[in-house]
Design an enzyme around this catalytic site. Structure first.
Site, mmCIF file in Angstrom:
data_model
loop_
_atom_site.group_PDB
_atom_site.id
_atom_site.type_symbol
_atom_site.label_atom_id
_atom_site.label_comp_id
_atom_site.label_asym_id
_atom_site.label_seq_id
_atom_site.Cartn_x
_atom_site.Cartn_y
_atom_site.Cartn_z
ATOM 1 N N HIS A 31 15.573 -44.391 -17.533
ATOM 2 C CA HIS A 31 16.941 -43.967 -17.233
ATOM 3 C C HIS A 31 17.833 -45.133 -16.808
ATOM 4 O O HIS A 31 19.050 -45.008 -16.786
ATOM 5 C CB HIS A 31 16.948 -42.853 -16.168
ATOM 6 C CG HIS A 31 16.640 -43.298 -14.770
ATOM 7 N ND1 HIS A 31 15.406 -43.133 -14.188
ATOM 8 C CD2 HIS A 31 17.414 -43.873 -13.825
ATOM 9 C CE1 HIS A 31 15.442 -43.590 -12.946
ATOM 10 N NE2 HIS A 31 16.649 -44.041 -12.706
ATOM 11 N N ASP B 243 9.459 -41.663 -18.077
ATOM 12 C CA ASP B 243 10.572 -42.459 -17.550
ATOM 13 C C ASP B 243 10.196 -43.929 -17.391
ATOM 14 O O ASP B 243 10.544 -44.587 -16.417
ATOM 15 C CB ASP B 243 11.072 -41.895 -16.213
ATOM 16 C CG ASP B 243 12.475 -42.406 -15.868
ATOM 17 O OD1 ASP B 243 13.167 -42.903 -16.776
ATOM 18 O OD2 ASP B 243 12.870 -42.310 -14.690
ATOM 19 N N SER C 298 15.602 -48.176 -8.718
ATOM 20 C CA SER C 298 14.890 -47.641 -9.884
ATOM 21 C C SER C 298 14.279 -48.762 -10.702
ATOM 22 O O SER C 298 14.967 -49.713 -11.086
ATOM 23 C CB SER C 298 15.857 -46.852 -10.773
ATOM 24 O OG SER C 298 16.176 -45.619 -10.218
#
Length: 436
Positions: free
Chosen positions: A167, A197, A271
């Site tokens: 993402h 992911d 992230s």
């Protein structure tokens, strides 16, 4: 006799009467001392699991899009990544400082800036005027702007392979990587796996620092953990906590979930960053937080290093992750459903749908069948069953045990390859609110 009884009780009653009168006077003068009978307002906040929010979109100069994805020929020419193995963690008395661990891991954690061009549909106010609009109509030139987001990544091999979250770079036209030593370069996409992911990137620089990969099956609750990343774009930051749990799933974040949970502070921009142990070895890739506010509340999730390593190797070798697939949809068997099927207690999952011409359909599975076993193992959970099926190599035969019309039977299914999900970037309204 009556008079003597009255005279003996009066000295005992006066203190009680005096105390009651004094309490009435005090409560009248100081009402705040009384009991608050107003019911506390219940919080109706609905707690959700969400990935990190992206920062506000930044308008930048539009740059020509380079060739972003690594071609099949380039993949063939590239050597397999050489990964460093981490020795087992020594659990001795805790140190007063984790500088050694940070010095070992932090140089391999990078900042990732991704951007993509979007059409700006906003019009000049004069274009709403019919007089001016008649000269342009619907053919007015639309401007473009760059939508930027930031995240982190981890260099795993000296030849430039980097792991981050899908993402972070999804839909990007350009991906820029900034190292701790000040170097910057553009990255190419080796492959992505939206269902976990994970994304693999490659950069072409010399003398790259790397982080050693620990065996994440040896991670235990209570181990000290350090989260390294670029929260809010302020620069590389290290936070400390412990491993709060392992094997977290049913969070609704990814199709395949087996998260490590930590209370090390993880914020937007972390992230794809590293979760390391006190040796500075990688135990996970930071991915998501559990939050009401969008910031860290002490519940963060990381993809285990072993799983991330398997996905990296698959992306380098094939450009995708190959998983087993049966072509069926299942749902949990609730007590009411079990009762409707004549079962005394829930066991297994219900086959809700079977894909036409899929492996399950060709083997004879039907909607309404109850799947109670896979490969000789008892089936308890639908998500775990999905992971067990995914682990089977396509082309192999898998034995399923089902209940149909109250009778148990075994069915052999030839496992197919799970189709690659659509990786089309989400609408810009969703992307701007995404955490990461």
């Amino acid at each position: 006799m009556r008079r003597s009884l009255r005279s003996s009780l009066l000295p005992l009653l006066w203190p009680v009467v005096t105390g009651v009168l004094l309490a009435i006077v005090v409560l009248d003068r100081f009402p705040a001392l009384g009991l608050d009978n107003a019911p506390a307002t219940a919080q109706n906040d609905q707690t959700t699991v969400e990935p990190y929010p992206a920062p506000e979109p930044v308008a930048q100069q539009v740059l020509p899009a380079p060739s972003l994805t690594l071609s099949a020929a380039q993949r063939e020419e590239s050597a397999d990544p050489v990964l460093r193995e981490a020795p087992p963690l020594q659990r001795n008395n805790g140190p007063a400082s984790y500088q050694t661990a940070v010095d070992a891991a932090a140089p391999a954690v990078v900042n990732i800036y991704s951007s993509r061009k979007i059409s700006d549909d906003s019009k000049h106010p004069l274009m709403s005027d019919p007089f001016f609009n008649q000269f342009y109509g619907d053919d007015a030139v639309r401007s473009q702007r760059m939508l930027s987001s930031l995240g982190s990544g981890v260099i795993l091999s000296s030849d430039g392979y980097i792991l981050t979250n899908n993402h972070v770079i999804q839909g990007a036209d350009q991906i820029q990587v900034a190292l701790r030593d000040g170097r910057e370069t553009l990255a190419k996409v080796v492959g992505v796996d939206p269902e976990s992911d994970i994304a693999a990137l490659k950069i072409d620089l010399d003398n790259l620092p790397t982080v050693a990969i620990a065996d994440s099956t040896q991670v235990h609750v209570g181990d000290v953990s350090l989260a390294i990343g670029n929260p809010f774009g302020v620069g590389q930051t290290v936070t400390m906590g412990i491993i709060s749990a392992t094997g977290r799933n049913h969070l609704g974040l990814n199709a395949y979930e087996d998260f490590i949970q930590t209370d090390a502070a993880i914020n937007p921009g972390n992230s794809g960053g590293a979760l390391v142990n006190t040796d500075g070895s990688l135990v996970g890739i930071n991915t998501a937080i559990y939050s009401r506010s969008g910031g860290s509340q002490g519940i963060g999730f990381a993809i285990p290093a072993n799983l991330a390593r398997e996905i990296l190797e698959a992306l380098v070798d094939h450009g995708r992750v190959i998983r087993g697939w049966l072509g069926l949809e299942v749902q949990e068997l609730t007590p009411s459903l079990a009762n409707s099927f004549g079962l005394s207690a829930p066991q297994g999952v219900v086959v809700a749908a079977v894909l036409r011409d899929g492996p399950a359909a060709r083997a004879g599975l039907k909607p309404g069948d109850i799947l109670v076993g896979i490969g000789g193992k008892r089936l308890i959970d639908a998500r775990l069953a999905m992971a067990d099926i995914a682990a089977v190599k396509p082309g192999n035969t898998l034995q399923l045990r089902i209940l149909r019309d109250g009778k148990a039977q075994n069915i052999d299914v030839q496992v197919g390859e799970r189709p690659i999900p659509d990786n089309t970037p989400p609408p810009i309204e969703q992307d701007e609110n995404r955490q990461g």
